[in-house]
Write an enzyme that holds these catalytic residues in place. Structure first.
Site, PDB file in Angstrom:
ATOM      1  CG  ASP A 176      14.372  -1.614  16.061  1.00 21.00           C
ATOM      2  OD1 ASP A 176      13.675  -1.156  16.979  1.00 21.00           O
ATOM      3  OD2 ASP A 176      14.415  -2.822  15.772  1.00 21.00           O
ATOM      4  CD  GLU A 217      14.533   0.208  20.727  1.00 19.09           C
ATOM      5  OE1 GLU A 217      13.766  -0.298  21.544  1.00 19.09           O
ATOM      6  OE2 GLU A 217      15.191  -0.474  19.919  1.00 19.09           O
TER       7      GLU A 217
END
Ligand code: GLC
Ligand code: GLC
Length: 640
Positions: free
Chosen positions: A282, A324
């Site tokens: 993330d 990401e």
């Protein structure tokens, strides 16, 4: 405390630490020998100045060794399978799905009950949105983690997650979870201890006594969630300031401290042994901060990811990372390599698919496919139509300028178009994080609502199918947001929910749409028609070896509304046929509102007879080809 020194002495220290923590396994030692020089080099660059560099490195290696010793046998078997087939994620059979555990199925037991449906769809990869312990109420959909070792009790237990991972694996589905390592929630034990002044945790976060440094940093950082708080810091109760890129309850970790790396590597190893096969890394762009920079995609963020990669390669060698990074396309690719993140979201293709549908002009998308699609060997895109997040218009201004398009104004137009503020739009989206200072905004909405089904636009269903036809045919892993296959619409009830009201992304994160799933075989409904068409595409993709891998050969026509490319699959033995004669799938998509008539000359490089695997028919290209509005073809062609 000992600082990093020579490779040999730090190697000795690491092995001693591992040995005193447990047995040294042969297989581990082999991988340690292969990885340690790399890890040591990365540590030296990141932590060469730190007094505790050597001992944190040794402690990390010891944790990796202990983790390998504890790794369940079935996962070691899986590691072996992955080593024998490192390109497993490049297969045409790959299909990803993503959902929230609670919204889609209530809890982990509910997800388990959906396995037969996942198999029916053909999923081979399942991303369960963050399912860890998080603060009650607002927690950014789980992206504020209070413990990586505890499943949110409302969803189930870690034991259930482990069992689910094993069951999914048996069903041919790899479990994907988030590794939210840029920040923790303010309720995480580390956060509590840091604020309380515990010396072991004081440097885990970036805490400042006054505004001097925060002001200095904010001169160059971007505001990510301006609706929540301005700038990159929030104030603690005691008046100090803490770095907080996203929501005020998500505190950024301080990776300049090697103890943070060691601690997070420990959490990663814990998850690795639960049966997770892919970690979605993330917010990778934000993990390193340096005064005077944007604090995004800095060189050290790559070194950190490579260091995590090296640790994983020692202790859980079958696992891969998915990056990401929703940033400038040059930065997105910078995170992709076999030594860093093997997989990455493809936010450029996603955003330009929507851009093309709005403008009815495929040229920016074609340009991205021509120039920005290629990737290093051993890596792949995750191609998607939309995610749980907003759509940000992350194309490069310099690319748009080549067509005389001004990036700023074009983004303004796209935001107006997709939030229904543009007259004549088919889209029903909602604005996210509009920044009054910069005029920036992003867009939320389900695929069906953005593409025109909610507005009952005649082209709505075709656009939903067209967008998926692109994601399913450009290689890598296509990723479906579960619910989109039955044309799920926006859910506006978030606006009445005090916890969700402030975050418009909830408009496209509705509960599993039971009514639409019930209609999925009823061709008189949008759900039924979209489902029929998408499942057909999925089955054709899964039986077309040309769709494997990433290689894409552009195919240009004179029409701006037509996007074209050829897929040839992974290079086969040259003896089979000469490279240029490889049979291939030709993809042509018309994003426009007008029919396009392609003349026979366009196809002069191919044999006359082509095969359409979706319609299961032969086609004669010597007549040319008609592409109706918002329609596409996948054609098996043979070069002459
Ligand atoms: C990622 C997630 C997003 C979240 C943010 C902060 O970008 O996709 O949903 O808000 O990280 O964790
Ligand atoms: C920003 C970030 C991205 C995140 C998104 C969440 O665009 O760059 O990482 O997914 O915010 O909305």
């Amino acid at each position: 405390m000992t600082a990093l020194s020579t490779l040999e002495s730090d190697r000795r220290a690491a092995l001693d630490a591992a040995e005193s923590a447990g047995r040294l396994d042969e297989a581990f030692l082999t991988r340690f020998d292969a990885q340690f020089p790399r890890l040591h080099g990365l540590f030296t660059r990141l932590y060469g100045e730190r007094a505790d560099g050597s001992e944190q490195l040794a402690a990390t290696v010891a944790a990796a060794s202990v983790s390998w010793n504890a790794r369940p046998l079935d996962l070691k078997v899986r590691d072996g399978q992955r080593a024998a087939d490192p390109d497993w994620f490049q297969s045409e059979r790959m299909l990803g799905g993503v959902c929230y555990v609670d919204r889609y199925a209530g809890n982990l037991a509910g997800i388990r009950d959906q396995i037969p449906y996942f198999r029916e769809l053909g999923l081979t990869y399942l991303h369960l949105m963050p399912l860890f312990d998080a603060p009650e109420g607002d927690n950014d959909g789980g992206y504020a983690v209070s413990s990586y070792r505890r499943v949110n009790p409302a969803l189930g237990t870690m034991a259930e997650l482990t069992e689910l991972a094993a069951e999914l694996r048996l069903a041919g589905i790899s479990l994907v979870v988030d590794f939210i390592f840029n920040h923790t929630s303010n309720e995480h034990e580390w956060a509590q201890k840091a604020v309380a002044g515990d010396p072991d945790f004081a440097d885990f976060y970036l805490i400042f006594p006054d505004r001097e440094l925060p002001d200095a940093y904010e001169r160059t950082t971007r505001e990510i969630f301006p609706d929540d708080h301005r700038g990159s810091f929030v104030q603690l109760d005691d008046g100090r300031w803490i770095w907080s890129t996203f929501y005020h309850y998500q505190w950024d970790l301080n990776y300049a401290n090697p103890a943070v790396f060691r601690a997070m590597a420990g959490e990663m190893l814990f998850l690795a042994n639960k049966g997770v096969e892919v970690l979605r890394m993330d917010a990778v762009a934000f993990i390193w901060k340096q005064l005077g920079t944007a604090c995004e995609s800095l060189p050290e963020s790559h070194l950190l990811l490579q260091a995590f990669n090296a640790v994983l390669a020692m202790a859980a060698p079958g696992m891969v990372f998915k990056s990401e990074a929703i940033v400038h396309p040059d930065e997105v690719v910078s995170f992709i390599s076999p030594e860093e993140c093997q997989l990455s979201y493809n936010p450029l293709q996603m955003a330009l698919t929507w851009e093309a549908l709005a403008t009815r002009d495929g040229r920016l998308l074609q340009q991205a496919l021509d120039r920005r699609h290629a990737l290093p060997a051993g890596t792949a895109w995750v191609n998607y139509v939309r995610s749980h997040d907003d759509i940000g218009w992350t194309f490069a201004d310099e690319d748009a300028a080549e067509f005389g398009i001004d990036g700023y104004h074009h983004r303004q137009f796209l935001n107006r178009f997709y939030t229904g503020r543009f007259e004549d739009t088919f889209a029903r989206g909602v604005a996210f994080q509009e920044n009054p200072v910069t005029g920036d905004a992003r867009v939320t909405g389900t695929t069906a609502s953005l593409a025109g089904i909610e507005a009952q636009d005649a082209g709505g269903e075709d656009r939903v199918v067209l967008a998926h036809a692109l994601a399913l045919s450009t290689g890598g892993i296509p990723l479906l947001y579960l619910g989109d296959e039955v044309a799920q619409l926006n859910d506006y009830s978030y606006a009445d929910d005090p916890v969700r009201r402030g975050d418009t992304r909830w408009v496209h994160r509705g509960n599993r749409p039971r009514d639409r799933y019930a209609e999925r075989d009823d061709l008189s409904t949008p759900a039924g028609r979209v489902f029929r068409r998408l499942t057909k595409l999925i089955s054709v993709r899964q039986s077309a070896p040309e769709f494997a891998g990433n290689e894409l050969i552009p195919f240009h026509t004179p029409y701006p509304s037509v996007v074209g490319y050829q897929r040839v699959g992974p290079a086969r033995a040259l003896s089979e046929r000469s490279e240029t004669k490889r049979p291939r799938l030709l993809v042509l998509a018309n994003v426009g509102d007008a029919e396009v008539q392609l003349d026979p000359l366009t196809f002069s490089g191919f044999e006359h007879t082509a095969f359409d695997p979706i319609g299961d028919t032969d086609l004669d290209l010597s007549d040319g080809l008609t592409l109706p509005p918002h329609r596409f073809v996948w054609l098996r062609v043979a070069p002459v």
